[in-house]
Design an enzyme around this catalytic site. Sequence first.
Site, PDB file in Angstrom:
ATOM      1  N   HIS A   1      84.711  12.573  -0.892  1.00 65.09           N
ATOM      2  CA  HIS A   1      83.413  12.938  -0.323  1.00 65.09           C
ATOM      3  C   HIS A   1      82.297  12.893  -1.358  1.00 65.09           C
ATOM      4  O   HIS A   1      81.162  12.561  -1.043  1.00 65.09           O
ATOM      5  CB  HIS A   1      83.508  14.334   0.286  1.00 65.09           C
ATOM      6  CG  HIS A   1      82.341  14.703   1.150  1.00 65.09           C
ATOM      7  ND1 HIS A   1      82.037  14.039   2.319  1.00 65.09           N
ATOM      8  CD2 HIS A   1      81.408  15.681   1.026  1.00 65.09           C
ATOM      9  CE1 HIS A   1      80.966  14.586   2.876  1.00 65.09           C
ATOM     10  NE2 HIS A   1      80.564  15.576   2.112  1.00 65.09           N
TER      11      HIS A   1
ATOM     12  N   SER B   1      76.105  13.412   4.188  1.00 68.29           N
ATOM     13  CA  SER B   1      76.996  14.310   4.896  1.00 68.29           C
ATOM     14  C   SER B   1      76.291  14.834   6.153  1.00 68.29           C
ATOM     15  O   SER B   1      75.930  14.033   7.015  1.00 68.29           O
ATOM     16  CB  SER B   1      77.459  15.438   3.967  1.00 68.29           C
ATOM     17  OG  SER B   1      78.571  16.099   4.496  1.00 68.29           O
TER      18      SER B   1
ATOM     19  N   ASP C   1      87.697  10.161   1.735  1.00 71.62           N
ATOM     20  CA  ASP C   1      86.900  11.332   2.088  1.00 71.62           C
ATOM     21  C   ASP C   1      87.636  12.148   3.143  1.00 71.62           C
ATOM     22  O   ASP C   1      87.994  11.632   4.202  1.00 71.62           O
ATOM     23  CB  ASP C   1      85.533  10.883   2.619  1.00 71.62           C
ATOM     24  CG  ASP C   1      84.533  12.019   2.750  1.00 71.62           C
ATOM     25  OD1 ASP C   1      84.955  13.187   2.804  1.00 71.62           O
ATOM     26  OD2 ASP C   1      83.327  11.727   2.812  1.00 71.62           O
TER      27      ASP C   1
END
Length: 705
Positions: A673, A552, A638
């Site tokens: 995610h 991320s 995501d």
Amino acid sequence: MSEPVAPPIAKRVETRREHHGDVFIDPYEWLRDKDNPEVIAYLEAENDYVDQATAHLEPLRQKIFDEIKARTKETDLSVPTRRGYWWYYSRTFEGKQYGVHCRCPITGPDDWNPPKFDEDTEIPGEQVLLDENVEADGHNFFALGAASVSLDGNLLAYSVDVVGDERYTLRFRDLRTAENYPDEITGIGAGVTWAADNRTVYYITVDEAWRPDTVWRYRLGGQNESEQVYHEPDERFWLAVGRTRSDAYIFIAAGSSITSEVRYADSTDPQAQFTVVLPRRDGVEYSVEHAIVGGQDRFLILHNDGAVNFTLVEAPVEDPTRQRTLIAHRDDVRLDGVDAFARHLVVSYRREGLPRIQLWPIKSDGSYDEPEELTFDSELMSAGLGANPNWDSPKLRIGAGSFITPVRIYDLDLVTGERTLLREQPVLGDYRREDYVERRDWAFADDGARIPISIVHRADIEFPAPALIYGYGAYEMCEDPRFSIARLSLLDRGMVFVIAHVRGGGEMGRLWYEHGKLLEKKNTFTDFIAVARHLVDSGLTRPQQLVAMGGSAGGLLMGAVANMAPELFAGILAQVPFVDPLTTILDPSLPLTVTEWDEWGNPLADSEVYAYMKSYSPYENVSTKPYPAILAMTSLNDTRVYYVEPAKWVAALRHANNTGKPVLLKTQMHAGHGGISGRYERWKEIAFQYAWLLDAADGDNGGSS
């Protein structure tokens, strides 16, 4: 030996972007349209290429998966936590992907010692509240958002996501009959909060940019008609809702990266109106806890108004501006939170880069006894509160662990001070803590800042050794020591695991975060590079044995260091990486945009921010140079970091890469995610990643195979 497999080559379609007089031609923006069959075909071709390019690692992947499975107690149950007249706990069963939520009755009102159950024996009065395996049946993805029991113990509210887009469906179950109500609310955020009337719940919905922006109130039996309680119009702010441990109030918290505002209402009134605790002021953050001190209702307010590392004050509920300081600001201590109970407070804070907790007994006259810090036997032990739902309990549940100490759960007797070990995370096989070493080290940044480093490895390895360096460095998130069964498969193969606690995180206090964001964001990247160089210069590893990993915002870190210092790494694993930040932050309709401007800056309005972000954006700074082996992993659904960012990045790297080292893109086609769901599937994914990292760190092949 078979011929090397040719990677997919994405077509180049020029898309023009112009801001502040700067023109950027983006050749891969067309990959954003996931409704385009050509895009899906390209992602599937990339997955096929990954399968072929890593086929030689299948035996190693299987070994690692088998090791994780063999070390894990598959049929197990958690330490029970009391709430009301029940002990609540969760179970796992061998062969099942998901957990099962259960409870059994207490034996009497003074029963505060959690029962010790054997996972294979029948538990008297056991009731299954929710079996996630049943809920997940027939779905490629499953995530439980909330599972909350009403205060009277009769009703369960739970939410599920079966796509991976973090939009949940809320359902209700009568625990007396095990039957679901017809009430169902779709498209909400993950959490749910019961009011004290045992019929009303609060939940949150998100806007088109996935910002939690509206709080709703729903009364069971309301034919799915909810009442809007509060809407946050400012696009920089997101919302959260919860009930105090005292069960007296419902709180609605609005927050941006730098500003807070909290509202409260009577939890017993299903029509309660909300009142602001302290009006928002730009740059002032605060959180609120309810306490009863000397028989009087108090708000405990943790804030940073004139106190960069925060200060703790108390004030009457009826006038939160009449504040008395309990803990003054300190430069060397970052206050993180306060939890109130009937007869004590627990203060959470950070000192010397590690989380700590302190107990504050409340005297009957409303004053506080001398605080006591709870200490443990390891320099790198992380400690914090466990599950403590009860306002008036004679015991405090705490948890602690380190890189080499599996998580330990304790009950602390608040009268005698006796600490009882209830459970240590089981690790099957021949694991021995003394076979491993954990230690703290320090590197120096170019500007002289001391960067903390956490290191763990087997005690018997020789240096230089293969090493994996992990980093994140954003949002003041802290990468604290924690035990991992899966990581043992790396350590036992002679790999050193390292965490670089770079600026942008919060390990060293608020200023550590402040100096790693906005126009100082590059400190995050140069700190990571300084740690990598320190590992090499100190003889711990060599560049041809050093691999890096981050996800991320940590994936942004991976992309940046790949451009800035590719010679330091043999391989880089970027998980759901934020590698096209400028394109994203320039589009207010996307997640990670308006609410993120306080973290990254607003390049739409500020040409300096635009130029600075462009100077470090991994995608826009790919060039012809000898990159290390790179593996990017993403998920099609995501909603936080779109799959298109790593897809574009990999296409650009492959176009520019002149070293012949592999650049891989693996896309989970049914996940979000957090990646795929189900513990066995996650173990397979970890085994895939670890096998790739070990191969890349093999100095003999440099990750080229």
